[in-house]
Design a protein around this motif. Sequence first.
Motif, short mmCIF file in Angstrom:
data_model
loop_
_atom_site.label_atom_id
_atom_site.label_comp_id
_atom_site.label_asym_id
_atom_site.label_seq_id
_atom_site.Cartn_x
_atom_site.Cartn_y
_atom_site.Cartn_z
N LEU A 87 0.83 -1.21 0.00
CA LEU A 87 0.00 0.00 0.00
C LEU A 87 0.87 1.26 0.00
CD1 LEU A 87 -2.99 -0.70 2.41
CD2 LEU A 87 -3.05 -0.22 -0.04
N PHE A 88 1.91 1.22 0.81
CA PHE A 88 2.78 2.38 0.92
C PHE A 88 3.50 2.67 -0.40
CE2 PHE A 88 6.69 4.56 2.40
CZ PHE A 88 6.08 5.63 3.00
N ILE A 89 3.98 1.60 -1.03
CA ILE A 89 4.65 1.77 -2.33
C ILE A 89 3.67 2.36 -3.35
CG2 ILE A 89 5.69 0.55 -4.29
CD1 ILE A 89 6.89 -1.41 -2.24
N GLY A 90 2.45 1.82 -3.34
CA GLY A 90 1.43 2.33 -4.26
C GLY A 90 1.17 3.80 -4.04
N TYR A 91 1.09 4.18 -2.77
CA TYR A 91 0.85 5.58 -2.43
C TYR A 91 2.00 6.48 -2.91
CZ TYR A 91 0.24 9.74 0.43
OH TYR A 91 0.10 11.03 0.84
N LEU A 92 3.23 5.98 -2.69
CA LEU A 92 4.41 6.74 -3.14
C LEU A 92 4.39 6.95 -4.65
CD1 LEU A 92 7.60 5.58 -1.20
CD2 LEU A 92 6.43 7.78 -1.15
N LEU A 93 4.06 5.89 -5.39
CA LEU A 93 4.01 5.99 -6.85
C LEU A 93 2.99 7.03 -7.28
CD1 LEU A 93 4.25 2.26 -8.01
CD2 LEU A 93 5.94 4.06 -8.33
N LEU A 94 1.85 7.03 -6.59
CA LEU A 94 0.78 7.97 -6.91
C LEU A 94 1.23 9.41 -6.69
CD1 LEU A 94 -2.10 6.93 -7.72
CD2 LEU A 94 -2.87 7.89 -5.55
#
Lengths: 269, 355
Positions: free
Chosen positions: A251-258
């Motif tokens: 989730l954190f990686i996804g958020y960072l990418l966003l």
Amino acid sequence: MERRGKRWVNSLIVVWTGVVLLFFFIPIAGVIISSFGKSRYFRFPVKTWSFKWYEETINANLTENLHVTSFYVAGCVAVIALVLGFFGALAFARYDWKGRIFYQRLIMLPIFFPQAVLGLALLLWFTYVGVLPSWEAAVFAHLVWIVPIVTLIISIQVYGFDVSQEEAAFDLGANRWQVFREVTMPALAPGLFSGGLFAFLLSWGNFPLSTYTSGADSTVTEWLYTKMSSGYTPMIPTIGAFSVYGSIVILFIGYLLLVMRRRRAEKRA
Amino acid sequence: MAEGAPILRIENLTKVFGKLRAVNDVSLDIVDGEFFTIVGPSGSGKTTLLRMLAGLEKPNAGDVLLRGNRVNDVPANKRPTCMVFQSLALFNHRTVGQNIEFALKMRGVSRAARRERCEELMKVVRLPQEFYAKGVTKCSGGERQRVALARALASDPDIMFFDEPLSAIDYQLRKLLEVELKDLHRETGKTFVYITHSLEEAMVMSDRIGIMQAGRLIQIGTPDEIYTKPLNKFVSEFMGEVNTLPVQVGSDGKFDCADLGSQFLGPQTDNGIQSGYLVIRPESMRFLNDPSEADNHVKGSLFNEYAMGSRVQYHVRAGNQMLVIEKLREMAFRGSINDDVMIGWDVKDSVLVSD
């Protein structure tokens, strides 16, 4: 008077929401907390704290075997279901063809079929055609149930897509592939994303289909169920906790990418 | 405007969907640089005709010739034409700039050159430059129209097609955009082929108008010709409210109107119509004090009157017909409801049309 009444209602809503959240998350938090216990049994509150069962779990290569198998299965299911579901959704929602109504009904069937029975039926079928139970076989079993769901999810996006956008792109000089890449794909991207996410999660958490078809390759859910029904080990909460940590990292990686994408778009504009 | 080399020639074009002949044997020449509008009610086949011209639909029979070359088998992305769609079909996941630059991007134009052309186009369609990075979903209806126009103009097409782009817009903005579109036609000098179901809209903008009915192009002419010499009852009623009196041409050359039980003097018939309709526009009708004031007269009673801004409209019941008269507001008729009135018109203001 009225304002005071409103404030009272508001605080009641806050409390209610808090209680509901607490009710949802206490079990998850309880599992994580008890994974730090030293006891041999699932006990709450925890008396003595330690990393003992983390050590044991890692040393037993359990996370590696279980999580990696689950990940392979869910990953393959997500990719294949996404491709099939995408074209299935186009047939479902976009094109008018003979037999479309029949297809729309037919595709619902596996979703409503009890999974335990479906798993058994698939095992018998796999044995009949000579496919040995393995994680690859489990992928196919999952697909039978998950592809229809992904098809429905993407169909919703396809229904909302104005087809004349494709014609406009074509009219503006794009070839078929450019139309697909520049217009169709980006327009359907939200549906594809949620379809893929659902496919992964449904496969990751699936037990009834895996238990019949995965054979010697045990997934996380299978191992948890087996251990709980025949010989509890404190590694159970630890394995559960590892799954939660993994989700948080993803989730954190996804958020960072966003965030990074948004920043880049802002910079360009 | 009708002379000059045709940029687009349509020969016996036909399109069949199942049992329906959507477009039925249509032939037409469109002159380079003209504003040609095809008018017809929904289902008359005008959109299908336009889609065949744009290359989005293949004809079952007939040819489309672009500057003399047959283009039946050339797909839309290879034709030097561009279409503005009814739904506008903007790319909703893109910004204004990305929408306008799309055609250039597909042709491999560099980013800097695209940007330059885009800014130029935004000036042409009167979009503020700061809209460049705005998402199209955040634009208003009028702004979206302008984006669609600029996007279609970007590749500098020879012909622009318009598929009722103004139909979903409120009246005031539509009137404004009609005028802007006509100005744009003048500024760019391109050939515009426009379709609409509103003859009124067509009148404002077009050099020539073609009327479509049930897949056929039944009349082609300048707005003035369509207005003054409608081919049949369908065309005359398309223009708005008109008086159509069913008549038979008698042996003495007079027109017998059974509905009103009277005889009228009518225009010389050289088209051999024996029975049809006498069309008289509301503004050609007038109230009379004496039968000698006009070539024809009818007696009736004033049914109602309606104020319409600059004009006043009166409905007069005569026999089983309701006749419509229009007067400028400052020349309004002073009368009250149910008054007996006499109305009339001159032969030169009437047209005989077939059914």
